[in-house]
Design an enzyme around this catalytic site. Structure first.
Site, PDB file in Angstrom:
ATOM      1  N   LYS A   1      25.069 -21.414 -24.385  1.00  0.00           N
ATOM      2  CA  LYS A   1      25.914 -20.237 -24.927  1.00  0.00           C
ATOM      3  C   LYS A   1      27.285 -20.402 -23.786  1.00  0.00           C
ATOM      4  CE  LYS A   1      26.695 -16.966 -27.672  1.00  0.00           C
ATOM      5  NZ  LYS A   1      27.341 -17.168 -29.168  1.00  0.00           N
TER       6      LYS A   1
ATOM      7  N   ASP B   1      12.604 -20.970 -26.034  1.00  0.00           N
ATOM      8  CA  ASP B   1      11.373 -20.180 -26.919  1.00  0.00           C
ATOM      9  C   ASP B   1      11.556 -19.755 -28.165  1.00  0.00           C
ATOM     10  OD1 ASP B   1       9.270 -18.474 -26.627  1.00  0.00           O
ATOM     11  OD2 ASP B   1       9.934 -16.892 -25.365  1.00  0.00           O
TER      12      ASP B   1
ATOM     13  N   TYR C   1      13.637 -15.351 -17.761  1.00  0.00           N
ATOM     14  CA  TYR C   1      12.192 -14.920 -17.648  1.00  0.00           C
ATOM     15  C   TYR C   1      11.715 -14.523 -16.112  1.00  0.00           C
ATOM     16  CZ  TYR C   1      11.845 -15.810 -22.688  1.00  0.00           C
ATOM     17  OH  TYR C   1      12.157 -15.931 -23.899  1.00  0.00           O
TER      18      TYR C   1
ATOM     19  N   ASP D   1      23.460 -20.035 -31.168  1.00  0.00           N
ATOM     20  CA  ASP D   1      23.483 -19.481 -32.424  1.00  0.00           C
ATOM     21  C   ASP D   1      23.807 -20.421 -33.576  1.00  0.00           C
ATOM     22  OD1 ASP D   1      25.943 -19.701 -31.064  1.00  0.00           O
ATOM     23  OD2 ASP D   1      26.845 -17.842 -31.906  1.00  0.00           O
TER      24      ASP D   1
ATOM     25  N   ASP E   1      10.094 -21.966 -31.700  1.00  0.00           N
ATOM     26  CA  ASP E   1       9.194 -21.479 -32.619  1.00  0.00           C
ATOM     27  C   ASP E   1       9.862 -21.507 -33.907  1.00  0.00           C
ATOM     28  OD1 ASP E   1       7.358 -20.494 -30.774  1.00  0.00           O
ATOM     29  OD2 ASP E   1       7.140 -18.444 -31.458  1.00  0.00           O
TER      30      ASP E   1
END
Ligand code: NAD
Length: 366
Positions: free
Chosen positions: A195, A252, A144, A228, A256
């Site tokens: 990852k 993020d 970001y 994942d 959520d």
């Protein structure tokens, strides 16, 4: 400690309603400690645009800078949705606040009381005792913020957009330290999410986390998951986790996902901790509910104040070290909700109470 000094930024929509409620609970909970509440309110978000022409006026920022923590409501709403994206309340107030105070660690407790399991989209048999986990997200690094970030037209006429994912060892170490402290106060189990099979930043992340914990916190049980798999595990069996922690973008998304399996946004608090310490030698932090301004119910006196109250409890714990008072507030919220006093978002067809009755019940249970 004679007093605790914090800035109160109620914001828009249900923000002022739930903030008033949270301050009442704080006042009552702190009464027996002899420690005074030293706080001042300031405008932020849409109301600040209307009144001062800026979502984050200088006076508000100055007040935050003079305080040891920020208790934040939420900002935004339909009235300001037609402004250019950069001027919209969330982007123009919350993001600059995070940046200004280097709030690099976001802690979001994923708490669902056993009695509220019908609020979760998960089948009850997957969460027979509710949910109790903690998600920690790195908040100021990664894709970001990495540079360059640009869209260019290539010589062949095609258009290319570019984001850059960057992490430094020092950034990974400081969020790992926060995760260790959090794990020590819970079940001492940390799951780091990355990852590392694909991304260089994740290879570094995994290496730094492993080295740092081996050296500094050998008592912590550390595991690693690819993002994942983590997303899948979170909906299959959330309680296998104690503390989950990860980089900005993965956090993020996962935080959520965690919020939604925990039922109502009206119950979820969060803390964003900065790299600077306040005069109590505790992290400066911003504390806010996970939800937004809920324009659909704003002004009706029916908003669930628990997320704001629990955010205030996190503030007492992290920025002022008042663990016992924080625990007392959390216990009172739990007793109230599990005892059956509930706002509409968690009432499931039974009689719902309004914000004021909810607060009166929490205060009675303190
Ligand atoms: P929202 O979180 O405001 O509302 C989603 C749903 O959850 C609504 O049905 C709402 O009634 C319910 N809800 C949320 N908090 C509740 C509470 N305390 N009690 C009972 N029900 C509650 O999300 P949205 O509708 O997507 O966003 C509304 C506005 O809030 C937008 O302008 C958005 O930009 C802003 N927003 C701000 C923040 C922030 O300030 N941190 C975060 C998210 C959204």
């Amino acid at each position: 400690m004679e007093s605790i000094k914090f800035a109160v930024l109620p914001g828009d929509g249900i923000g002022p309603e739930v903030m008033t409620a949270a301050l009442q609970v704080l006042q009552e909970a702190m009464a027996s400690t002899g420690i005074q509440l030293d706080y001042q309110e300031a405008d932020v978000g849409g109301i600040a645009i209307d009144t001062h022409g800026s979502a984050l006026p200088k006076a508000t920022l100055d007040l935050c800078g003079e305080s040891d923590a920020i208790l934040f409501g939420s900002v935004g709403g339909p009235k300001w949705e037609n402004l250019p994206p950069k001027e919209q309340p969330e982007r123009a107030a919350l993001l600059p606040l995070r940046k200004h105070f280097s709030l690099f660690a976001n802690l979001r407790p994923g708490l669902l009381f056993k009695e509220l399991t019908p609020a979760s989209p998960l089948k009850e048999e997957r969460i027979p005792d509710g949910i109790d986990i903690l998600c920690i997200r790195e908040l100021t690094g990664g894709i970001y913020f990495g540079q360059p970030k640009e869209t260019t037209t290539l010589p062949d006429g095609d258009i290319q957009a570019l984001d850059t994912m960057v992490y430094r060892k020092s950034e990974i170490e400081r969020i790992t330290e926060v995760a260790i402290q959090a794990a020590r106060s819970r079940g001492k189990r940390l799951c780091s999410v990355d990852k590392a099979n694909v991304l260089e930043t994740s290879v570094l992340w995994r290496q730094v986390v492993t080295d740092y914990i081996t050296k500094n916190a050998p008592e912590i049980e550390l595991s690693h998951l690819y993002v994942d798999n983590a997303a899948m595990q979170l909906v299959c069996d959330p309680n296998q986790f104690d503390v989950l922690f990860t980089e900005n973008m993965f956090g993020d998304i996962l935080s959520d996902e965690m919020a939604v399996i925990c039922g109502s946004l009206g119950m979820l608090a969060s803390a964003s901790l900065g790299k600077s310490h306040n005069k109590h030698n505790k992290p400066f932090g911003l504390y806010e509910p996970a939800g937004g301004t809920a324009p659909d119910i704003a002004g009706k006196g029916i908003a669930n104040p628990c997320a704001q109250v629990l955010s205030a409890a996190l503030m007492l714990r992290f920025s002022f070290g008042l663990d016992a008072v924080a625990a007392q507030i959390e216990a009172a919220v739990k007793k109230t909700v599990t005892g059956g006093t509930r706002t509409g978002d968690i009432a499931f067809g039974s009689t719902a109470v309004g914000t004021e009755e909810m607060i009166a019940a929490i205060i009675k249970n303190l």
